[in-house]
Design a protein around this motif. Structure first.
Motif, PDB file in Angstrom:
ATOM      1  N   VAL A  17       0.839  -1.197   0.000  1.00 56.97           N
ATOM      2  CA  VAL A  17       0.000   0.000   0.000  1.00 56.97           C
ATOM      3  C   VAL A  17       0.880   1.255   0.000  1.00 56.97           C
ATOM      4  O   VAL A  17       2.063   1.208   0.321  1.00 56.97           O
ATOM      5  CB  VAL A  17      -0.948   0.013   1.221  1.00 56.97           C
ATOM      6  CG1 VAL A  17      -1.974  -1.094   1.132  1.00 56.97           C
ATOM      7  CG2 VAL A  17      -0.162  -0.084   2.528  1.00 56.97           C
ATOM      8  N   ARG A  18       0.253   2.359  -0.320  1.00 59.61           N
ATOM      9  CA  ARG A  18       0.911   3.661  -0.344  1.00 59.61           C
ATOM     10  C   ARG A  18       0.042   4.629   0.452  1.00 59.61           C
ATOM     11  O   ARG A  18      -1.185   4.542   0.407  1.00 59.61           O
ATOM     12  CB  ARG A  18       1.030   4.109  -1.804  1.00 59.61           C
ATOM     13  CG  ARG A  18       1.798   5.376  -2.040  1.00 59.61           C
ATOM     14  CD  ARG A  18       1.932   5.678  -3.535  1.00 59.61           C
ATOM     15  NE  ARG A  18       2.707   4.702  -4.278  1.00 59.61           N
ATOM     16  CZ  ARG A  18       4.035   4.686  -4.358  1.00 59.61           C
ATOM     17  NH1 ARG A  18       4.741   5.588  -3.740  1.00 59.61           N
ATOM     18  NH2 ARG A  18       4.647   3.751  -5.072  1.00 59.61           N
ATOM     19  N   HIS A  19       0.684   5.548   1.186  1.00 54.21           N
ATOM     20  CA  HIS A  19      -0.079   6.561   1.913  1.00 54.21           C
ATOM     21  C   HIS A  19      -0.631   7.554   0.908  1.00 54.21           C
ATOM     22  O   HIS A  19       0.057   7.950  -0.032  1.00 54.21           O
ATOM     23  CB  HIS A  19       0.824   7.268   2.938  1.00 54.21           C
ATOM     24  CG  HIS A  19       0.049   8.021   3.966  1.00 54.21           C
ATOM     25  ND1 HIS A  19      -0.502   9.257   3.707  1.00 54.21           N
ATOM     26  CD2 HIS A  19      -0.281   7.709   5.240  1.00 54.21           C
ATOM     27  CE1 HIS A  19      -1.134   9.685   4.803  1.00 54.21           C
ATOM     28  NE2 HIS A  19      -1.022   8.748   5.743  1.00 54.21           N
ATOM     29  N   ARG A  20      -1.862   7.961   1.101  1.00 56.83           N
ATOM     30  CA  ARG A  20      -2.496   8.833   0.117  1.00 56.83           C
ATOM     31  C   ARG A  20      -1.985  10.275   0.184  1.00 56.83           C
ATOM     32  O   ARG A  20      -2.130  11.022  -0.783  1.00 56.83           O
ATOM     33  CB  ARG A  20      -4.018   8.770   0.207  1.00 56.83           C
ATOM     34  CG  ARG A  20      -4.678   9.609   1.235  1.00 56.83           C
ATOM     35  CD  ARG A  20      -6.208   9.683   1.138  1.00 56.83           C
ATOM     36  NE  ARG A  20      -6.889   8.417   1.053  1.00 56.83           N
ATOM     37  CZ  ARG A  20      -7.502   7.951  -0.054  1.00 56.83           C
ATOM     38  NH1 ARG A  20      -7.518   8.643  -1.157  1.00 56.83           N
ATOM     39  NH2 ARG A  20      -8.105   6.792  -0.041  1.00 56.83           N
ATOM     40  N   ILE A  21      -1.365  10.681   1.301  1.00 57.51           N
ATOM     41  CA  ILE A  21      -0.870  12.053   1.439  1.00 57.51           C
ATOM     42  C   ILE A  21       0.653  12.103   1.519  1.00 57.51           C
ATOM     43  O   ILE A  21       1.300  12.865   0.805  1.00 57.51           O
ATOM     44  CB  ILE A  21      -1.471  12.718   2.698  1.00 57.51           C
ATOM     45  CG1 ILE A  21      -3.000  12.776   2.601  1.00 57.51           C
ATOM     46  CG2 ILE A  21      -0.884  14.116   2.906  1.00 57.51           C
ATOM     47  CD1 ILE A  21      -3.700  13.132   3.881  1.00 57.51           C
ATOM     48  N   TYR A  22       1.220  11.291   2.389  1.00 59.11           N
ATOM     49  CA  TYR A  22       2.661  11.344   2.649  1.00 59.11           C
ATOM     50  C   TYR A  22       3.418  10.375   1.751  1.00 59.11           C
ATOM     51  O   TYR A  22       2.895   9.319   1.379  1.00 59.11           O
ATOM     52  CB  TYR A  22       2.938  11.059   4.132  1.00 59.11           C
ATOM     53  CG  TYR A  22       2.271  12.070   5.020  1.00 59.11           C
ATOM     54  CD1 TYR A  22       2.697  13.386   5.045  1.00 59.11           C
ATOM     55  CD2 TYR A  22       1.183  11.717   5.803  1.00 59.11           C
ATOM     56  CE1 TYR A  22       2.061  14.339   5.840  1.00 59.11           C
ATOM     57  CE2 TYR A  22       0.542  12.649   6.609  1.00 59.11           C
ATOM     58  CZ  TYR A  22       0.992  13.958   6.618  1.00 59.11           C
ATOM     59  OH  TYR A  22       0.356  14.893   7.394  1.00 59.11           O
TER      60      TYR A  22
END
Length: 112
Positions: A17-22
């Motif tokens: 997964v990837r953070h949507r902001i950072y």
């Protein structure tokens, strides 16, 4: 105290997964059905971006351009990572193995 409504987790063990902001991404190694960290941790998040507690929270072996670490992230702040880029976190090999398709699965923990 108010009752928290539990939801099914969108991501599972081994999902990248990837953070949507950072600017960081990671691999899920544990899931809490609702927030299960300290109140101090939660209150340290700026109020305007503080996540709701009534959602799954994910423990990640996370990495950014500079370092590797463990992160605790709400579902609302995660998106699938579809980049196909290899993860480099040193802890991954202790918990996961990759199958022939490149997907991560939890290592079998049976003693030899």
């Amino acid at each position: 105290m108010t009752a928290l409504r539990m939801r099914n987790a969108k991501f599972g063990l081994g999902d990248v997964v990837r953070h949507r902001i950072y600017p960081f991404r990671g691999i899920v190694f544990d899931v809490d059905p609702v927030f299960d960290n300290t109140e101090d941790w939660w209150l340290a998040i700026p109020e305007d971006v503080r996540p709701r507690k009534d959602q799954p929270f994910y423990h990640l072996l996370a990495e950014n351009a500079e370092s590797e670490y463990v992160a605790y992230v709400s579902e609302q702040n995660l998106v699938p990572d579809t980049s196909g880029e290899a993860l480099r976190h040193a802890g991954i090999a202790d918990v996961f193995e990759q199958d022939s398709s490149g997907a991560y699965r939890v290592r079998d923990r049976h003693p030899n």
